[in-house]
Write a protein that holds these residues in place. Structure first.
Motif, PDB file in Angstrom:
ATOM      1  N   ALA A 469     -35.299 -44.338  -0.548  1.00 22.04           N
ATOM      2  CA  ALA A 469     -35.928 -44.365  -2.083  1.00 22.04           C
ATOM      3  C   ALA A 469     -36.738 -45.592  -2.349  1.00 22.04           C
ATOM      4  N   ILE A 470     -36.485 -46.549  -1.818  1.00 18.49           N
ATOM      5  CA  ILE A 470     -37.550 -47.729  -2.184  1.00 18.49           C
ATOM      6  C   ILE A 470     -38.618 -47.641  -1.272  1.00 18.49           C
ATOM      7  N   ALA A 471     -38.504 -46.951  -0.180  1.00 16.81           N
ATOM      8  CA  ALA A 471     -39.684 -46.858   0.897  1.00 16.81           C
ATOM      9  C   ALA A 471     -40.549 -45.947   0.145  1.00 16.81           C
ATOM     10  N   SER A 472     -40.085 -44.958  -0.733  1.00 17.87           N
ATOM     11  CA  SER A 472     -41.089 -43.947  -1.340  1.00 17.87           C
ATOM     12  C   SER A 472     -41.714 -44.938  -2.211  1.00 17.87           C
ATOM     13  N   GLY A 473     -41.564 -45.766  -2.967  1.00 10.04           N
ATOM     14  CA  GLY A 473     -42.348 -46.597  -3.554  1.00 10.04           C
ATOM     15  C   GLY A 473     -43.347 -47.702  -2.906  1.00 10.04           C
ATOM     16  N   VAL A 474     -42.691 -48.123  -1.833  1.00 12.75           N
ATOM     17  CA  VAL A 474     -43.436 -48.989  -1.055  1.00 12.75           C
ATOM     18  C   VAL A 474     -44.781 -48.579  -0.313  1.00 12.75           C
ATOM     19  N   LEU A 475     -44.169 -47.387  -0.024  1.00 13.79           N
ATOM     20  CA  LEU A 475     -45.293 -46.379   0.811  1.00 13.79           C
ATOM     21  C   LEU A 475     -45.883 -45.318  -0.157  1.00 13.79           C
ATOM     22  N   ALA A 476     -46.317 -45.841  -1.394  1.00 10.10           N
ATOM     23  CA  ALA A 476     -46.657 -44.679  -2.352  1.00 10.10           C
ATOM     24  C   ALA A 476     -47.984 -44.188  -2.141  1.00 10.10           C
ATOM     25  N   GLY A 477     -48.794 -44.965  -1.596  1.00 13.96           N
ATOM     26  CA  GLY A 477     -50.236 -44.850  -0.969  1.00 13.96           C
ATOM     27  C   GLY A 477     -50.227 -43.658  -0.096  1.00 13.96           C
ATOM     28  N   PRO A 478     -49.583 -43.797   1.004  1.00 13.03           N
ATOM     29  CA  PRO A 478     -49.382 -42.578   1.979  1.00 13.03           C
ATOM     30  C   PRO A 478     -48.790 -41.242   1.607  1.00 13.03           C
ATOM     31  N   LEU A 479     -47.660 -41.479   0.772  1.00 13.69           N
ATOM     32  CA  LEU A 479     -46.947 -40.432  -0.013  1.00 13.69           C
ATOM     33  C   LEU A 479     -47.783 -39.808  -0.639  1.00 13.69           C
ATOM     34  N   TYR A 480     -48.357 -40.378  -1.615  1.00 16.31           N
ATOM     35  CA  TYR A 480     -49.269 -39.590  -2.583  1.00 16.31           C
ATOM     36  C   TYR A 480     -50.643 -38.921  -2.011  1.00 16.31           C
ATOM     37  N   ARG A 481     -51.130 -39.489  -0.693  1.00 14.32           N
ATOM     38  CA  ARG A 481     -51.970 -38.753  -0.116  1.00 14.32           C
ATOM     39  C   ARG A 481     -51.475 -37.691   0.651  1.00 14.32           C
ATOM     40  N   TYR A 482     -50.585 -37.599   0.980  1.00 14.27           N
ATOM     41  CA  TYR A 482     -49.542 -36.413   1.709  1.00 14.27           C
ATOM     42  C   TYR A 482     -49.376 -35.277   0.643  1.00 14.27           C
ATOM     43  N   ALA A 483     -48.792 -35.806  -0.721  1.00 18.24           N
ATOM     44  CA  ALA A 483     -48.449 -35.080  -1.823  1.00 18.24           C
ATOM     45  C   ALA A 483     -49.845 -34.260  -2.409  1.00 18.24           C
ATOM     46  N   SER A 484     -50.983 -35.065  -2.393  1.00 18.80           N
ATOM     47  CA  SER A 484     -51.895 -34.443  -2.886  1.00 18.80           C
ATOM     48  C   SER A 484     -52.570 -33.474  -1.813  1.00 18.80           C
ATOM     49  N   ALA A 485     -52.417 -33.730  -0.715  1.00 21.00           N
ATOM     50  CA  ALA A 485     -52.863 -32.511   0.509  1.00 21.00           C
ATOM     51  C   ALA A 485     -51.901 -31.468   0.353  1.00 21.00           C
ATOM     52  N   SER A 486     -50.757 -31.637   0.006  1.00 23.48           N
ATOM     53  CA  SER A 486     -49.666 -30.422  -0.105  1.00 23.48           C
ATOM     54  C   SER A 486     -49.849 -29.731  -1.223  1.00 23.48           C
ATOM     55  N   ALA A 487     -50.434 -30.191  -2.480  1.00 23.19           N
ATOM     56  CA  ALA A 487     -50.717 -29.769  -3.594  1.00 23.19           C
ATOM     57  C   ALA A 487     -51.986 -28.817  -3.554  1.00 23.19           C
TER      58      ALA A 487
END
Length: 527
Positions: A469-487
């Motif tokens: 869960a902490i890593a989801s915040g630390v790696l917010a940039g890569p996670l958001y890029r993946y989420a944006s591509a998914s959306a």
């Protein structure tokens, strides 16, 4: 997508085979069963990671069961969203299996087998490209969840199970009615094919089609805990054992996934007169769910009940993003989803350890002495509360900030900002009250405890979930890029449709007719 085409079906086949084998092992070699279950889940996590990396290329993978082309055969489809949900479900499954080694698994029969069957249903629901098989996988995971909910027995679990089963049986009946209506109107249940045929319906068929779409929304809303259909959830989750409740943290996300999938692919903007049949009602109900879930958390008298209401509020946040109907809002939801789910699951595991450490007071939100572990549990609770409450700099804050940003051009912008900020304040108050009562107003004392101190595996499961869960915040940039591509992939469904309907059957390894001719066989037998 992969050098070996059968990777895609393994998240369904592996837990099915493991669950069946575990039933035999629990009778003949019971000591082996937990370790086989953990080994299977480690393999599933590795497999899900492989599929996530493959899906991140943007290619949509299609697997034809029995080698029949769509829409005539059953298909499994892997894109970015389904790969993300696969990894999340199997990570939670592994954490719950590890925590159950501390005692939850021994309180009844077939815990690990039921866990495997539940993951089979979850993985199948995320992968299927067919509405009827979505119903089938829903039933698989629900049947396994009935057994897990009752695992360990007790009057409270039996009462909660009656409500849970009744609600879900009613939802299943509505699901079948909706599926029957759509099949009668279109002649298909393949979701890619449905997307084309629903858009081409004639005017006199629209009323029935909209009825089917709204029935599906009701069914998925039962699973997702949308107001007014969430009243079964708090008592159900609060009565389950901590390991089971942590896995159930993902159950509402199955309904949310189904809404996102069906109402962007089949009833999305390209569906013509059938586009967005719910209008703005989904966003309005999601806002109400978010606020009432937060108030329920504030009013809860037990920690498990509070966490259950936090899950309701989390579901409201995710459904609000879907209801806003934009790729930016959905990307915000997918950024928020992993961290909030893992933090709520970790809180359920902590609640189980806290109950054992406080003896007769269990998880009641009142001061009581701890037999052991007050400082450790208090620190872990504080970290989880920061994530769930949406405080910076962790993923809960980032996801909600992105959601508020995405709502700026929406007609409901003022209501969205007010609802999200008010609910966040209420959740922070609820968690602050719970934390100060449980840990600050309590002390360590030699009191009888209701269970042994958690073992290494149980503690590791909590640490791992909070670290993720902490890593989801630390790696917010890569996670958001993946989420944006998914959306973006969800809101451009033509690529999904083309991939499914254009997938050819694999060529036969053996030409049976040719071999019969060469062997001198004819229709009448040997010549």
């Amino acid at each position: 997508m992969s050098s070996w085409p059968h990777w895609m079906i393994m998240p369904v086949v592996l837990p099915l085979l493991c669950g069946a084998l575990l039933i035999l092992l629990e009778r003949n070699r019971p000591a082996w069963a937990p370790w086989l279950s953990v080994a299977s889940l480690l393999a599933l996590v590795g497999l899900s990671t492989h599929l996530l990396i493959a899906a991140d290329s943007g290619e949509i993978g299609v697997y034809l069961l029995s080698n029949w082309r769509a829409p005539f055969g059953i298909v499994l489809v892997l894109d970015r969203l389904s790969a993300l949900m696969l990894l999340l479900s199997n990570l939670l499954g592994l954490a719950c299996a590890l925590h159950a080694l501390g005692g939850d698994a021994q309180r009844g029969a077939h815990f690990h087998a039921l866990l495997q069957f539940q993951l089979m249903g979850l993985n199948g629901a995320f992968l299927t490209g067919d509405l009827f098989n979505l119903f089938v996988f829903f039933e698989v995971l629900l049947i396994a969840s009935y057994g897990l909910l009752l695992h360990g027995g007790g009057a409270a679990r039996l009462r909660a199970a009656i409500h849970y089963v009744s609600f879900n049986l009613a939802a299943s009946a509505l699901f079948l009615i909706a599926v029957g209506l759509l099949y009668g109107l279109t002649g298909t249940l393949n979701m890619a094919d449905l997307a084309l045929r629903v858009a081409a319906l004639e005017a006199e068929q629209l009323l029935l089609a909209k009825s089917a779409a709204l029935l599906l929304l009701v069914v998925f809303s039962v699973k997702a805990a949308l107001l007014p259909l969430y009243f079964w959830l708090p008592a159900t989750y609060a009565s389950a054992s901590s390991s089971v409740a942590a896995l159930f943290a993902l159950m509402t996300k199955v309904g949310i996934y189904a809404i996102a999938r069906v109402f962007t692919l089949i009833f999305g903007a390209s569906a013509g007169l059938m586009a967005e049949p719910a209008g703005s009602w989904l966003a309005i109900l999601a806002l109400a769910t978010l606020v009432l879930g937060s108030l329920g958390a504030l009013a809860a008298e037990h920690l498990r009940g509070q966490i259950a209401y936090l899950l309701v509020a989390s579901a409201g946040t995710l459904l609000l993003a879907i209801g806003l109907g934009s790729p930016g809002a959905l990307a915000a939801a997918l950024s928020y989803l992993p961290g909030s789910t893992q933090a709520c699951a970790a809180l359920f595991l902590l609640a189980g350890q806290l109950s054992a450490a406080r003896g007769s007071q269990a998880d009641a939100l009142q001061a009581a002495p701890f037999a052991y572990g007050r400082q450790r549990l208090g620190l872990l609770f504080f970290i989880a509360a920061i994530i769930v409450g949406g405080l910076p700099p962790l993923s809960g804050f980032i996801g909600k900030a992105l959601l508020l940003q995405a709502s700026q051009t929406h007609a409901l912008m003022a209501w969205v900002w007010a609802g999200v900020l008010l609910s966040s304040l209420i959740v922070l108050l609820a968690l602050a009250r719970a934390g100060s009562t449980l840990f600050w107003a309590s002390d360590d004392a030699p009191v009888p405890c209701s269970g042994p101190a958690p073992g290494v595996a149980a503690q590791l499961s909590c640490y791992a979930l909070l670290a993720l869960a902490i890593a989801s915040g630390v790696l917010a940039g890569p996670l958001y890029r993946y989420a944006s591509a998914s959306a973006a992939q969800l809101y451009a469904p033509q690529a999904y449709i083309d991939a499914v309907l254009a997938q050819d059957s694999a060529p036969a390894r053996f030409d049976v007719r040719k071999e019969m001719r060469e062997a001198g066989l004819s229709k009448g037998g040997a010549q």
